[in-house]
Scaffold this motif. Structure first.
Motif, PDB file in Angstrom:
ATOM      1  N   VAL A  31      59.265  65.977   6.401  1.00 30.83           N
ATOM      2  CA  VAL A  31      59.864  65.068   5.425  1.00 30.83           C
ATOM      3  C   VAL A  31      60.115  65.811   4.119  1.00 30.83           C
ATOM      4  O   VAL A  31      61.202  65.717   3.533  1.00 30.83           O
ATOM      5  N   ARG A  32      59.133  66.564   3.662  1.00 31.58           N
ATOM      6  CA  ARG A  32      59.290  67.340   2.429  1.00 31.58           C
ATOM      7  C   ARG A  32      60.462  68.322   2.578  1.00 31.58           C
ATOM      8  O   ARG A  32      61.240  68.523   1.642  1.00 31.58           O
ATOM      9  N   ALA A  33      60.630  68.900   3.756  1.00 33.69           N
ATOM     10  CA  ALA A  33      61.709  69.856   3.998  1.00 33.69           C
ATOM     11  C   ALA A  33      63.080  69.210   3.824  1.00 33.69           C
ATOM     12  O   ALA A  33      64.028  69.876   3.369  1.00 33.69           O
ATOM     13  N   VAL A  34      63.214  67.930   4.151  1.00 34.05           N
ATOM     14  CA  VAL A  34      64.494  67.232   3.959  1.00 34.05           C
ATOM     15  C   VAL A  34      64.834  67.163   2.478  1.00 34.05           C
ATOM     16  O   VAL A  34      65.964  67.450   2.067  1.00 34.05           O
ATOM     17  N   VAL A  35      63.856  66.802   1.658  1.00 34.66           N
ATOM     18  CA  VAL A  35      64.077  66.690   0.213  1.00 34.66           C
ATOM     19  C   VAL A  35      64.395  68.064  -0.379  1.00 34.66           C
ATOM     20  O   VAL A  35      65.350  68.213  -1.148  1.00 34.66           O
ATOM     21  N   VAL A  36      63.640  69.069  -0.007  1.00 33.44           N
ATOM     22  CA  VAL A  36      63.883  70.423  -0.505  1.00 33.44           C
ATOM     23  C   VAL A  36      65.271  70.907  -0.063  1.00 33.44           C
ATOM     24  O   VAL A  36      66.012  71.497  -0.854  1.00 33.44           O
ATOM     25  N   ALA A  37      65.638  70.620   1.190  1.00 31.88           N
ATOM     26  CA  ALA A  37      66.951  71.035   1.699  1.00 31.88           C
ATOM     27  C   ALA A  37      68.086  70.379   0.914  1.00 31.88           C
ATOM     28  O   ALA A  37      69.123  71.009   0.666  1.00 31.88           O
ATOM     29  N   LEU A  38      67.894  69.115   0.513  1.00 30.25           N
ATOM     30  CA  LEU A  38      68.924  68.434  -0.270  1.00 30.25           C
ATOM     31  C   LEU A  38      69.172  69.173  -1.581  1.00 30.25           C
ATOM     32  O   LEU A  38      70.316  69.463  -1.937  1.00 30.25           O
ATOM     33  N   PHE A  39      68.106  69.495  -2.297  1.00 29.09           N
ATOM     34  CA  PHE A  39      68.281  70.147  -3.593  1.00 29.09           C
ATOM     35  C   PHE A  39      68.733  71.595  -3.451  1.00 29.09           C
ATOM     36  O   PHE A  39      69.491  72.092  -4.293  1.00 29.09           O
ATOM     37  N   ASP A  40      68.331  72.275  -2.376  1.00 29.59           N
ATOM     38  CA  ASP A  40      68.843  73.625  -2.112  1.00 29.59           C
ATOM     39  C   ASP A  40      70.348  73.568  -1.835  1.00 29.59           C
ATOM     40  O   ASP A  40      71.109  74.401  -2.327  1.00 29.59           O
ATOM     41  N   ALA A  41      70.781  72.574  -1.050  1.00 30.18           N
ATOM     42  CA  ALA A  41      72.206  72.422  -0.736  1.00 30.18           C
ATOM     43  C   ALA A  41      73.006  72.071  -1.983  1.00 30.18           C
ATOM     44  O   ALA A  41      74.134  72.546  -2.154  1.00 30.18           O
ATOM     45  N   MET A  42      72.434  71.252  -2.861  1.00 27.60           N
ATOM     46  CA  MET A  42      73.120  70.936  -4.115  1.00 27.60           C
ATOM     47  C   MET A  42      73.328  72.199  -4.937  1.00 27.60           C
ATOM     48  O   MET A  42      74.429  72.436  -5.449  1.00 27.60           O
ATOM     49  N   ARG A  43      72.273  73.021  -5.062  1.00 27.42           N
ATOM     50  CA  ARG A  43      72.396  74.267  -5.837  1.00 27.42           C
ATOM     51  C   ARG A  43      73.455  75.192  -5.238  1.00 27.42           C
ATOM     52  O   ARG A  43      74.147  75.902  -5.948  1.00 27.42           O
ATOM     53  N   ALA A  44      73.568  75.176  -3.901  1.00 26.53           N
ATOM     54  CA  ALA A  44      74.524  76.046  -3.208  1.00 26.53           C
ATOM     55  C   ALA A  44      75.925  75.429  -3.124  1.00 26.53           C
ATOM     56  O   ALA A  44      76.839  76.057  -2.577  1.00 26.53           O
ATOM     57  N   SER A  45      76.097  74.195  -3.615  1.00 27.98           N
ATOM     58  CA  SER A  45      77.361  73.450  -3.499  1.00 27.98           C
ATOM     59  C   SER A  45      77.774  73.298  -2.039  1.00 27.98           C
ATOM     60  O   SER A  45      78.952  73.352  -1.700  1.00 27.98           O
ATOM     61  N   ASP A  46      76.788  73.092  -1.182  1.00 28.28           N
ATOM     62  CA  ASP A  46      76.991  72.978   0.268  1.00 28.28           C
ATOM     63  C   ASP A  46      77.081  71.502   0.664  1.00 28.28           C
ATOM     64  O   ASP A  46      76.097  70.885   1.056  1.00 28.28           O
ATOM     65  N   SER A  47      78.278  70.952   0.557  1.00 30.61           N
ATOM     66  CA  SER A  47      78.464  69.526   0.821  1.00 30.61           C
ATOM     67  C   SER A  47      78.243  69.172   2.294  1.00 30.61           C
ATOM     68  O   SER A  47      77.794  68.062   2.592  1.00 30.61           O
ATOM     69  N   ALA A  48      78.516  70.084   3.206  1.00 35.01           N
ATOM     70  CA  ALA A  48      78.312  69.801   4.632  1.00 35.01           C
ATOM     71  C   ALA A  48      76.831  69.561   4.928  1.00 35.01           C
ATOM     72  O   ALA A  48      76.473  68.619   5.644  1.00 35.01           O
ATOM     73  N   THR A  49      75.972  70.399   4.371  1.00 29.34           N
ATOM     74  CA  THR A  49      74.534  70.208   4.577  1.00 29.34           C
ATOM     75  C   THR A  49      74.059  68.932   3.903  1.00 29.34           C
ATOM     76  O   THR A  49      73.275  68.178   4.478  1.00 29.34           O
ATOM     77  N   VAL A  50      74.547  68.654   2.712  1.00 28.09           N
ATOM     78  CA  VAL A  50      74.168  67.416   2.026  1.00 28.09           C
ATOM     79  C   VAL A  50      74.509  66.220   2.905  1.00 28.09           C
ATOM     80  O   VAL A  50      73.683  65.332   3.125  1.00 28.09           O
ATOM     81  N   ARG A  51      75.722  66.173   3.438  1.00 28.59           N
ATOM     82  CA  ARG A  51      76.144  65.038   4.274  1.00 28.59           C
ATOM     83  C   ARG A  51      75.248  64.906   5.499  1.00 28.59           C
ATOM     84  O   ARG A  51      74.899  63.794   5.895  1.00 28.59           O
ATOM     85  N   GLU A  52      74.876  66.025   6.109  1.00 32.35           N
ATOM     86  CA  GLU A  52      74.032  66.007   7.312  1.00 32.35           C
ATOM     87  C   GLU A  52      72.638  65.456   7.040  1.00 32.35           C
ATOM     88  O   GLU A  52      71.993  64.937   7.940  1.00 32.35           O
ATOM     89  N   LEU A  53      72.151  65.595   5.814  1.00 31.25           N
ATOM     90  CA  LEU A  53      70.802  65.135   5.487  1.00 31.25           C
ATOM     91  C   LEU A  53      70.720  63.618   5.351  1.00 31.25           C
ATOM     92  O   LEU A  53      69.644  63.041   5.455  1.00 31.25           O
ATOM     93  N   PHE A  54      71.872  62.973   5.119  1.00 32.95           N
ATOM     94  CA  PHE A  54      71.923  61.520   5.021  1.00 32.95           C
ATOM     95  C   PHE A  54      72.264  60.927   6.381  1.00 32.95           C
ATOM     96  O   PHE A  54      73.068  61.489   7.123  1.00 32.95           O
ATOM     97  N   HIS A  55      71.681  59.792   6.691  1.00 37.78           N
ATOM     98  CA  HIS A  55      72.039  59.085   7.920  1.00 37.78           C
ATOM     99  C   HIS A  55      73.519  58.738   7.845  1.00 37.78           C
ATOM    100  O   HIS A  55      74.008  58.332   6.791  1.00 37.78           O
ATOM    101  N   PRO A  56      74.259  58.873   8.952  1.00 34.49           N
ATOM    102  CA  PRO A  56      75.701  58.635   8.896  1.00 34.49           C
ATOM    103  C   PRO A  56      76.085  57.212   8.476  1.00 34.49           C
ATOM    104  O   PRO A  56      77.187  56.990   7.982  1.00 34.49           O
ATOM    105  N   GLU A  57      75.195  56.255   8.667  1.00 27.75           N
ATOM    106  CA  GLU A  57      75.531  54.879   8.295  1.00 27.75           C
ATOM    107  C   GLU A  57      75.180  54.535   6.849  1.00 27.75           C
ATOM    108  O   GLU A  57      75.534  53.450   6.373  1.00 27.75           O
ATOM    109  N   LEU A  58      74.504  55.438   6.150  1.00 31.80           N
ATOM    110  CA  LEU A  58      74.176  55.188   4.746  1.00 31.80           C
ATOM    111  C   LEU A  58      75.409  55.497   3.909  1.00 31.80           C
ATOM    112  O   LEU A  58      75.959  56.589   3.976  1.00 31.80           O
ATOM    113  N   ASP A  59      75.852  54.525   3.117  1.00 29.47           N
ATOM    114  CA  ASP A  59      77.045  54.775   2.328  1.00 29.47           C
ATOM    115  C   ASP A  59      76.850  54.600   0.826  1.00 29.47           C
ATOM    116  O   ASP A  59      77.727  54.936   0.050  1.00 29.47           O
TER     117      ASP A  59
END
Length: 159
Positions: A31-59
């Protein structure tokens, strides 16, 4: 014979140096890895990884705070957040988090963590992130996200 023993010893040492025992991750680590991955992806401007971390039905995601001296909640589209991350220069979005309080029951987790958000190296705002994360199959995904936002008192926020 002695040459074979030396070769066997050297090969064994080499293989032993590369093979590491698997370290089992706990659900809290995952669970902690999901949160860390989100902020790492934000720093990297990696929108594909950001999208993958969210459930597809969450809008939608929520932000609460006081605007014009009235408490309120605003909702923003996940798609707009993902686009903003992808459009940022790498390193422009830097959210630092403090100690996380993680609670898990079965396939559902909450993460409550203070944060300070920096844009292009400048402190923008701070508050608390609250994540709702669910396990679906083998993957943990963000199924809810809300935060508070303030612009004052951030200096002490993560100490």
């Amino acid at each position: 014979m002695r040459g074979i023993a030396i070769v066997t010893l050297v090969v064994g040492m080499l293989i032993g140096g590369f093979v590491r025992p698997a370290v089992a991750q706990t659900a809290e680590d995952e669970v902690r890895a999901v949160v860390v991955a989100l902020f790492d992806a934000m720093r990297a401007s990696d929108s594909a990884t950001v999208r993958e971390l969210f459930h597809p039905e969450l809008d939608k995601m929520a932000s609460s705070g006081v605007r014009d001296r009235v408490a309120g909640v605003g909702f923003g589209a996940i798609s707009a957040f993902v686009e903003a991350v992808g459009g940022a220069e790498p390193g422009a979005l830097d959210e630092k988090i403090g100690p996380a309080e993680i609670r898990i029951d079965d396939n559902l987790a909450t993460v409550f963590t203070p944060y300070a958000f920096h844009y292009n190296g400048n402190l923008s705002h701070c508050g608390v992130n609250v994540f709702l994360i669910a396990k679906e199959g083998e993957d943990w995904r963000i199924v809810g996200l809300a935060d508070t936002r303030r612009r004052q008192g951030c200096e002490e926020w993560l100490k």
